[in-house]
Design a protein around this motif. Structure first.
Motif, short mmCIF file in Angstrom:
data_model
loop_
_atom_site.label_atom_id
_atom_site.label_comp_id
_atom_site.label_asym_id
_atom_site.label_seq_id
_atom_site.Cartn_x
_atom_site.Cartn_y
_atom_site.Cartn_z
N THR A 30 0.81 -1.28 -0.17
CA THR A 30 0.10 -0.09 -0.10
C THR A 30 0.89 1.24 -0.13
O THR A 30 2.08 1.20 0.39
CB THR A 30 -0.85 0.03 1.26
N VAL A 75 3.71 -0.47 -5.42
CA VAL A 75 2.31 -0.32 -4.61
C VAL A 75 1.03 -1.10 -5.64
O VAL A 75 1.10 -0.73 -6.92
CB VAL A 75 1.87 1.19 -4.23
N THR A 120 -2.01 -2.06 -4.16
CA THR A 120 -3.27 -2.15 -3.57
C THR A 120 -3.52 -0.70 -2.54
O THR A 120 -2.45 -0.25 -2.38
CB THR A 120 -3.55 -3.34 -2.74
N GLU A 121 -4.57 -0.24 -2.47
CA GLU A 121 -4.86 0.74 -2.03
C GLU A 121 -5.57 0.31 -0.59
O GLU A 121 -5.57 1.41 0.39
CB GLU A 121 -5.82 1.70 -2.72
N ASP A 122 -5.92 -0.87 -0.60
CA ASP A 122 -6.82 -1.42 0.80
C ASP A 122 -5.58 -1.61 1.67
O ASP A 122 -4.70 -2.35 1.59
CB ASP A 122 -7.40 -2.42 0.32
N ASP A 123 -5.89 -0.88 2.86
CA ASP A 123 -5.01 -1.11 3.98
C ASP A 123 -5.82 -1.36 5.38
O ASP A 123 -6.18 -0.34 5.82
CB ASP A 123 -4.22 0.09 3.85
#
Length: 132
Positions: free
Chosen positions: A84, A124, A126-129
Motif C-alpha cells: 500500500t 504499490v 493495492t490501496e486497501d490497507d
C-alpha cells in the motif's frame, strides 16, 4: 557525486561495506514496524542477502542479483504481498533511519532515498490497507 567522473551511487557511498551496513541497519526496523514486519518471514537472513545483492546492483555495483536470480522484475516479485502507499512510506522511512544510523552523509542520504522512491511507489499494488 560528480557527473564528470561518472561515480556511481555504489562507489559514492562506499561500496560493498556500506551496502552491507545499510541492510543490517534496515531490516531490524522493518521487522519491528507494525505495517511491514508481518510481510516478512521470521528467518530474515535470506531476504537480507537478496536485498544486499539487489541494492549493490541497483546503485551501480556488480550485477550480483541478476547473476544469481536473473532479471530483478521487482514489481512482479512483490505482487504476492499487499503493498500500500502507507507501506511504501514506511519502507522509505525505515530506510532513511537506517541511512542516518550508519552515518551516511546527508547529501548522499537524499540521493539514495530519491533513487529508492521510484521503486517503492512502483511496487504499490493495492490501496486497501486494513491496518489503518
Amino acid at each position: 557525486m560528480s557527473e564528470t567522473n561518472h561515480t556511481t551511487i555504489y562507489e559514492a557511498i562506499g561500496g560493498e561495506r556500506t551496502i552491507r551496513r545499510i541492510v543490517e541497519a534496515f531490516y531490524p526496523r522493518v521487522q519491528a514496524h507494525p505495517d511491514l514486519g508481518p510481510l516478512f518471514p521470521e528467518d530474515i537472513m535470506p531476504v537480507m542477502e537478496k536485498q544486499f545483492m539487489f541494492l549493490t546492483q541497483f546503485f551501480g555495483g556488480p550485477s550480483l542479483f541478476s547473476d544469481m536470480y536473473g532479471h530483478p522484475m521487482m514489481r512482479g516479485r512483490h505482487m504476492p504481498f499487499p503493498i500500500t502507499p502507507k507501506r511504501a512510506n514506511a519502507w522509505l522511512s525505515c530506510m532513511g533511519a537506517a541511512l542516518e544510523e550508519i552515518g551516511l552523509d546527508p547529501t548522499l542520504r537524499r540521493v539514495v532515498l530519491e533513487r529508492l522512491q521510484g521503486p517503492a511507489y512502483h511496487f504499490v499494488n493495492t490501496e486497501d490497507d486494513t491496518t489503518e
